[in-house]
Design a protein around this motif. Structure first.
Motif, PDB file in Angstrom:
ATOM      1  N   VAL A   1       0.945  -0.713  -0.104  1.00 30.68           N
ATOM      2  CA  VAL A   1       0.259  -0.068   0.080  1.00 30.68           C
ATOM      3  C   VAL A   1       1.071   0.853   0.354  1.00 30.68           C
ATOM      4  O   VAL A   1       1.540   1.634   0.724  1.00 30.68           O
ATOM      5  CB  VAL A   1      -0.661  -0.151   1.180  1.00 30.68           C
ATOM      6  CG1 VAL A   1      -1.729   1.063   1.233  1.00 30.68           C
ATOM      7  CG2 VAL A   1      -1.584  -0.989   1.314  1.00 30.68           C
ATOM      8  N   GLU A   2       0.524   1.835  -0.773  1.00 35.66           N
ATOM      9  CA  GLU A   2       1.483   3.327  -0.756  1.00 35.66           C
ATOM     10  C   GLU A   2       0.950   4.624  -0.345  1.00 35.66           C
ATOM     11  O   GLU A   2      -0.237   4.158  -0.940  1.00 35.66           O
ATOM     12  CB  GLU A   2       1.777   3.966  -2.402  1.00 35.66           C
ATOM     13  CG  GLU A   2       3.076   2.212  -2.647  1.00 35.66           C
ATOM     14  CD  GLU A   2       3.643   2.930  -4.363  1.00 35.66           C
ATOM     15  OE1 GLU A   2       4.447   3.809  -3.950  1.00 35.66           O
ATOM     16  OE2 GLU A   2       3.745   2.356  -5.571  1.00 35.66           O
ATOM     17  N   THR A   3       1.628   5.268   0.459  1.00 33.50           N
ATOM     18  CA  THR A   3       0.610   5.966   0.953  1.00 33.50           C
ATOM     19  C   THR A   3       0.821   7.392  -0.115  1.00 33.50           C
ATOM     20  O   THR A   3       1.324   7.686  -1.340  1.00 33.50           O
ATOM     21  CB  THR A   3       0.818   6.918   2.426  1.00 33.50           C
ATOM     22  OG1 THR A   3       2.086   7.239   1.965  1.00 33.50           O
ATOM     23  CG2 THR A   3       0.949   5.557   3.622  1.00 33.50           C
ATOM     24  N   VAL A   4      -0.026   8.527   0.204  1.00 36.47           N
ATOM     25  CA  VAL A   4       0.272   9.741  -0.910  1.00 36.47           C
ATOM     26  C   VAL A   4       1.708  10.279  -0.398  1.00 36.47           C
ATOM     27  O   VAL A   4       2.308  10.747  -1.180  1.00 36.47           O
ATOM     28  CB  VAL A   4      -1.291  10.761  -0.617  1.00 36.47           C
ATOM     29  CG1 VAL A   4      -0.610  11.811  -1.056  1.00 36.47           C
ATOM     30  CG2 VAL A   4      -2.506  10.671  -0.466  1.00 36.47           C
ATOM     31  N   LEU A   5       1.865  10.596   0.625  1.00 37.23           N
ATOM     32  CA  LEU A   5       3.643  10.734   1.278  1.00 37.23           C
ATOM     33  C   LEU A   5       4.353  10.505   0.909  1.00 37.23           C
ATOM     34  O   LEU A   5       5.278  10.556   0.031  1.00 37.23           O
ATOM     35  CB  LEU A   5       3.657  11.142   2.717  1.00 37.23           C
ATOM     36  CG  LEU A   5       5.012  11.443   3.087  1.00 37.23           C
ATOM     37  CD1 LEU A   5       5.583  12.783   2.414  1.00 37.23           C
ATOM     38  CD2 LEU A   5       5.633  10.819   4.426  1.00 37.23           C
ATOM     39  N   SER A   6       4.381   8.972   0.521  1.00 38.63           N
ATOM     40  CA  SER A   6       5.460   7.483  -0.275  1.00 38.63           C
ATOM     41  C   SER A   6       4.908   8.758  -1.924  1.00 38.63           C
ATOM     42  O   SER A   6       6.459   8.218  -2.193  1.00 38.63           O
ATOM     43  CB  SER A   6       4.876   6.454  -0.069  1.00 38.63           C
ATOM     44  OG  SER A   6       3.868   5.925  -0.238  1.00 38.63           O
ATOM     45  N   LEU A   7       4.063   8.953  -2.261  1.00 37.97           N
ATOM     46  CA  LEU A   7       3.958   9.048  -3.898  1.00 37.97           C
ATOM     47  C   LEU A   7       4.848  10.864  -3.831  1.00 37.97           C
ATOM     48  O   LEU A   7       5.453  10.359  -4.891  1.00 37.97           O
ATOM     49  CB  LEU A   7       2.587   8.868  -4.087  1.00 37.97           C
ATOM     50  CG  LEU A   7       2.064   7.959  -4.028  1.00 37.97           C
ATOM     51  CD1 LEU A   7       0.649   7.648  -4.429  1.00 37.97           C
ATOM     52  CD2 LEU A   7       2.839   6.798  -5.476  1.00 37.97           C
ATOM     53  N   VAL A   8       4.805  11.250  -3.218  1.00 41.49           N
ATOM     54  CA  VAL A   8       5.162  12.586  -2.959  1.00 41.49           C
ATOM     55  C   VAL A   8       6.621  12.584  -3.477  1.00 41.49           C
ATOM     56  O   VAL A   8       7.344  12.922  -3.720  1.00 41.49           O
ATOM     57  CB  VAL A   8       4.316  13.685  -1.985  1.00 41.49           C
ATOM     58  CG1 VAL A   8       5.021  15.031  -2.223  1.00 41.49           C
ATOM     59  CG2 VAL A   8       2.649  13.800  -2.122  1.00 41.49           C
ATOM     60  N   LEU A   9       7.530  11.636  -2.443  1.00 42.47           N
ATOM     61  CA  LEU A   9       8.585  11.631  -1.715  1.00 42.47           C
ATOM     62  C   LEU A   9       9.425  10.872  -2.857  1.00 42.47           C
ATOM     63  O   LEU A   9      10.243  11.191  -3.435  1.00 42.47           O
ATOM     64  CB  LEU A   9       8.294  10.590  -0.517  1.00 42.47           C
ATOM     65  CG  LEU A   9       7.832  11.827   1.021  1.00 42.47           C
ATOM     66  CD1 LEU A   9       8.533  10.439   2.491  1.00 42.47           C
ATOM     67  CD2 LEU A   9       8.734  12.861   0.904  1.00 42.47           C
TER      68      LEU A   9
END
Length: 113
Positions: free
Chosen positions: A7-15
């Motif tokens: 599961v990818e979080t929004v933060l991980s995608l932004v980073l």
């Protein structure tokens, strides 16, 4: 047995898209020498959040920002940047209301009678 996808979080995608350092670039009012703030996430201790760049004047607008407009922000830069945007919006609104009140009294150029 099928593997459970990560599961990818929004933060991980932004980073992943923008790097793991604060993307402020001076929006907070501090001179980052034309570069990014430099505060970074540390393993297990996230110091960054995903928020729009540039910040909007209301929380509702910030929350509704699409993923493509999000950047990593450290807490101090985000707070200062949103304060600046909100102060600018409040000042613009104050000037707008002041100008609208001049029409109430039909005073040419705003001169007192």
């Amino acid at each position: 047995m099928t593997a459970i996808p990560a599961v990818e979080t929004v933060l991980s995608l932004v980073l992943q898209a923008h790097g793991a350092t604060c993307g402020c670039e001076g929006a907070c009012g501090k001179d980052h020498s034309g570069d990014r703030c430099g505060k970074a996430n540390q393993l297990g201790k996230p110091k960054l959040t995903a928020a729009p760049y540039p910040p909007r004047s209301t929380d509702a607008e910030n929350i509704a920002a699409p993923l493509e407009q999000l950047r990593p922000w450290c807490g101090p830069c985000w707070r200062k940047a949103t304060e600046r945007v909100q102060q600018d919006a409040a000042e613009a609104r104050r000037q707008e209301l002041e100008a609208a009140q001049l029409d109430l009294f039909d005073l040419p150029g705003g001169a007192a009678a």
